[in-house]
Design a protein around this motif. Sequence first.
Motif, mmCIF file in Angstrom:
data_model
loop_
_atom_site.group_PDB
_atom_site.id
_atom_site.type_symbol
_atom_site.label_atom_id
_atom_site.label_comp_id
_atom_site.label_asym_id
_atom_site.label_seq_id
_atom_site.Cartn_x
_atom_site.Cartn_y
_atom_site.Cartn_z
ATOM 1 N N ARG A 82 0.962 -1.340 -0.136
ATOM 2 C CA ARG A 82 -0.302 0.062 0.278
ATOM 3 C C ARG A 82 0.594 1.314 -0.294
ATOM 4 O O ARG A 82 2.282 1.177 0.814
ATOM 5 N N THR A 83 0.540 2.427 -1.032
ATOM 6 C CA THR A 83 0.994 3.914 -0.442
ATOM 7 C C THR A 83 0.006 4.579 0.607
ATOM 8 O O THR A 83 -0.867 4.472 0.726
ATOM 9 N N ARG A 88 8.041 10.995 7.161
ATOM 10 C CA ARG A 88 8.301 10.454 6.606
ATOM 11 C C ARG A 88 8.970 10.813 5.334
ATOM 12 O O ARG A 88 10.222 10.920 4.280
ATOM 13 N N GLY A 89 7.773 11.322 4.663
ATOM 14 C CA GLY A 89 7.481 10.915 3.276
ATOM 15 C C GLY A 89 6.639 9.524 2.698
ATOM 16 O O GLY A 89 5.795 8.762 2.875
ATOM 17 N N LEU A 116 8.153 -3.302 -7.636
ATOM 18 C CA LEU A 116 7.136 -2.360 -6.774
ATOM 19 C C LEU A 116 8.057 -1.297 -6.874
ATOM 20 O O LEU A 116 7.480 -0.763 -6.202
ATOM 21 N N GLU A 117 9.445 -1.694 -6.640
ATOM 22 C CA GLU A 117 10.653 0.166 -6.875
ATOM 23 C C GLU A 117 9.668 0.237 -7.725
ATOM 24 O O GLU A 117 9.266 2.446 -7.649
ATOM 25 N N ALA A 123 4.968 6.941 -8.189
ATOM 26 C CA ALA A 123 3.509 7.050 -6.798
ATOM 27 C C ALA A 123 4.042 8.289 -6.458
ATOM 28 O O ALA A 123 3.236 8.727 -5.752
ATOM 29 N N GLY A 124 5.381 8.338 -6.849
ATOM 30 C CA GLY A 124 5.749 9.885 -6.152
ATOM 31 C C GLY A 124 6.483 9.278 -4.686
ATOM 32 O O GLY A 124 7.103 10.137 -3.623
ATOM 33 N N CYS A 125 7.074 7.553 -4.428
ATOM 34 C CA CYS A 125 7.135 7.561 -3.534
ATOM 35 C C CYS A 125 8.403 7.944 -3.061
ATOM 36 O O CYS A 125 9.221 7.900 -3.722
ATOM 37 N N VAL A 126 8.964 8.381 -1.991
ATOM 38 C CA VAL A 126 10.620 8.460 -1.559
ATOM 39 C C VAL A 126 11.112 7.359 -1.232
ATOM 40 O O VAL A 126 12.688 6.990 -1.313
ATOM 41 N N ARG A 127 10.535 5.782 -0.804
ATOM 42 C CA ARG A 127 11.338 4.431 -0.689
ATOM 43 C C ARG A 127 10.607 3.880 -0.206
ATOM 44 O O ARG A 127 9.001 3.764 -0.437
#
Length: 163
Positions: A82-83, A88-89, A116-117, A123-127
């Motif tokens: 899940r996003t 922490r971002g 997944l990466e 999705a604009g995730c930082v990690r």
Amino acid sequence: MRRPAGAVNNDRMELLARDVDVPSPALYRDVEPLIRALRPALSGPGFAAFAAEAAGQGLVFTAAYDNAPSGKGRCVAVATHRTLATSRGRILFVDDLVTGPALRSGGVGAWLMGELEQRAARAGCVRVELDSGVVNQGAHRFYHARRMSVVAFHFSLDLPDHR
């Protein structure tokens, strides 16, 4: 090595990632056996209840299928993720990642982590983050090989049953 999303051919398998609907026949036929192999205390009815509630909270069930002629479209691995927006971002949190026992150490899990990466980046995730049980040393080696770091301790407290 990062692999492109979608289909990939690794000499033996042609892997394709597909999100599985909740509920659906594919959820119970393909995803449930692998999740229950990872979580043996989870019963059949428990899996159905978990899947319905977790999907309502944004959990995505992504299955890796072997679409090579010899693979016959079988499900070979599953990730639940899940996003999340955190202080922490934005992160992609992986709840479960499991490859079929006969296919472990064959690159399927690494391929699915790469998928997944890429989803996290789109999705604009930082990690990408996940928890791994302290005794699961095989998984720890796998995650370290993917350049993941141990950055926190996850604490838990079992609560008394008040039913």
